[in-house]
Write a protein that holds these residues in place. Sequence first.
Motif, PDB file in Angstrom:
ATOM      1  N   ASN A 103       0.659  -1.170  -0.130  1.00 13.10           N
ATOM      2  CA  ASN A 103       0.063   0.018   0.054  1.00 13.10           C
ATOM      3  C   ASN A 103       0.866   1.346  -0.086  1.00 13.10           C
ATOM      4  O   ASN A 103       1.606   1.536   0.900  1.00 13.10           O
ATOM      5  CB  ASN A 103      -0.879   0.120   1.402  1.00 13.10           C
ATOM      6  CG  ASN A 103      -1.794   1.177   1.120  1.00 13.10           C
ATOM      7  OD1 ASN A 103      -1.766   2.258   0.781  1.00 13.10           O
ATOM      8  ND2 ASN A 103      -3.046   0.715   1.683  1.00 13.10           N
ATOM      9  N   GLN A 104       0.760   1.858  -0.985  1.00 11.50           N
ATOM     10  CA  GLN A 104       1.764   3.130  -1.365  1.00 11.50           C
ATOM     11  C   GLN A 104       1.523   4.119  -0.389  1.00 11.50           C
ATOM     12  O   GLN A 104       2.451   4.983  -0.101  1.00 11.50           O
ATOM     13  CB  GLN A 104       1.623   3.630  -2.666  1.00 11.50           C
ATOM     14  CG  GLN A 104       2.195   2.608  -3.875  1.00 11.50           C
ATOM     15  CD  GLN A 104       1.863   3.385  -4.977  1.00 11.50           C
ATOM     16  OE1 GLN A 104       1.561   4.457  -5.289  1.00 11.50           O
ATOM     17  NE2 GLN A 104       2.740   2.518  -6.208  1.00 11.50           N
ATOM     18  N   LYS A 105       0.310   4.299   0.094  1.00 10.51           N
ATOM     19  CA  LYS A 105       0.121   5.441   1.413  1.00 10.51           C
ATOM     20  C   LYS A 105       0.674   5.042   2.768  1.00 10.51           C
ATOM     21  O   LYS A 105       0.690   5.985   3.645  1.00 10.51           O
ATOM     22  CB  LYS A 105      -1.236   5.829   1.386  1.00 10.51           C
ATOM     23  CG  LYS A 105      -1.786   6.584   0.202  1.00 10.51           C
ATOM     24  CD  LYS A 105      -3.120   7.032   0.336  1.00 10.51           C
ATOM     25  CE  LYS A 105      -3.644   8.015  -1.021  1.00 10.51           C
ATOM     26  NZ  LYS A 105      -4.750   8.731  -0.934  1.00 10.51           N
ATOM     27  N   ILE A 106       0.896   3.951   3.060  1.00 11.07           N
ATOM     28  CA  ILE A 106       1.246   3.718   4.194  1.00 11.07           C
ATOM     29  C   ILE A 106       2.828   3.554   4.302  1.00 11.07           C
ATOM     30  O   ILE A 106       3.518   2.766   3.831  1.00 11.07           O
ATOM     31  CB  ILE A 106       0.794   2.031   4.683  1.00 11.07           C
ATOM     32  CG1 ILE A 106      -0.823   1.813   4.527  1.00 11.07           C
ATOM     33  CG2 ILE A 106       1.478   1.456   6.291  1.00 11.07           C
ATOM     34  CD1 ILE A 106      -1.098   0.336   4.865  1.00 11.07           C
ATOM     35  N   VAL A 107       3.160   4.505   5.388  1.00 10.11           N
ATOM     36  CA  VAL A 107       4.720   4.466   5.379  1.00 10.11           C
ATOM     37  C   VAL A 107       5.118   3.223   5.997  1.00 10.11           C
ATOM     38  O   VAL A 107       4.628   2.307   6.857  1.00 10.11           O
ATOM     39  CB  VAL A 107       5.043   5.829   6.224  1.00 10.11           C
ATOM     40  CG1 VAL A 107       4.696   6.956   5.843  1.00 10.11           C
ATOM     41  CG2 VAL A 107       4.314   5.621   8.072  1.00 10.11           C
TER      42      VAL A 107
END
Length: 442
Positions: free
Chosen positions: A245-249
């Motif tokens: 998931n690209q938004k989860i750091v």
Amino acid sequence: MSEQRRKKNLSISIVTMGCPKNLVDSEKLAYLLEKENFKVAHEKKQADVFIINTCGFIQSARQESIETILEIRHRNPGAFIAAVGCMSQLYKDEILQHFPEVDAVYGVEEYDALLADITSQTHYRFNDVTDRMLSTPSFYAYLKISEGCNRSCSFCTIPAIRGKLKSFPLEMLVREAKQLAQKGVKEIIVVSQDTVSYGYDLEAKSMLIELLRSISEIEGIEWIRLMYLYPSGITKSLIEEIATNQKIVKYFDIPFQHSEDRVLMAMQRNTTRLQLEKLFGHIRERIPEAVIRGTVMVGFPQERTKEFDQLVKFIEKYQLERVAVFPFSLEEKSPIYKKINIIHTPSSSTIKRRYNLLTQFLDEFLIKSNSKFIGQTVAAIIESFDKTERLIVGRTCYDAPEIDFDMVIESSSPFHFKIGQISKIIIDHVNFYRFYACFKKN
């Protein structure tokens, strides 16, 4: 609160002690009071009414809450002071008996009563509120996804304060996250007492991944950060979601507390050293760039020199990039309190010495473990501009606000910037809890 006080055009200051979970409660309370046309501010030093959201987790936190109450009373002798939150929940009668500086005390489930006493309105349902008056900078905010905890860690007073796990409905949390995005929030920091258990009381399974996917679809949200991940609840599926998931750091906040079985058993943690080794090993293998933030406790009953030494070696072996250290504090409301006379407990001087040894070790070790970022391009958020030092100050995606490393960029850089902007930067070097960087040229 008297009718005379209610009728005034009151100014209200909400002072928050302790963790971000308390902060969320304060922000919701501020929003509701502002709706009733009170002049509300966070952390204001002068006001007609002070609401102090106390912390009760450990003795030092309670002492800080008490000192804050006394200081506010000294500075505002005619103000109305209400204590709420965790310390108020655990020690309500004692506060009322021993601290005349406090006019009213409310537990963690009495926000409706507090609102009614201040506003004379009885229709509010605090737990249903999703909007807030933020006390954080406009570009990040905390999202509290549940209350309470079903675990039985022997050192912990959270179940005595907050009760069993109570997850907030997924649709309510998504609505709250959307409202935060509309306020300009770019980073959502997910918090709770036990984040990985979110949803077990609603659908008998973890709903965390479902929640994360829903939040990641919200326009304007660029970063999602997970805090308080109990190690045994971190599944391969969750690691995979974080990886893809690209938004989860790529940041794992894991309060594993200790590495050795003898101590973990005394803590009543349902984890073993082998399980921790497998977990950390899998994270390192699947997401090599990830940062692991560990929380550990030294001096706990059953910790001998051997166990302490092994804990230090464990941190070194898995190259933890962020570590928070706490000395053991015996709490009378915790399960371990009743057993303290029948098991080995390090002396106070030993606890202090081990705490100092580990923190001194970390000062140098964390520079080494974070040297892997030197020369790397990473995402960072711009938080402020230090006019005195002429430096741009911010955080990388691998750092949570307030508790982790910060980052500075020399302001002589020709690139334009604005507060809250997320940019690509290049790490030049690292010093004590600080990255030094420059903007990446397009």
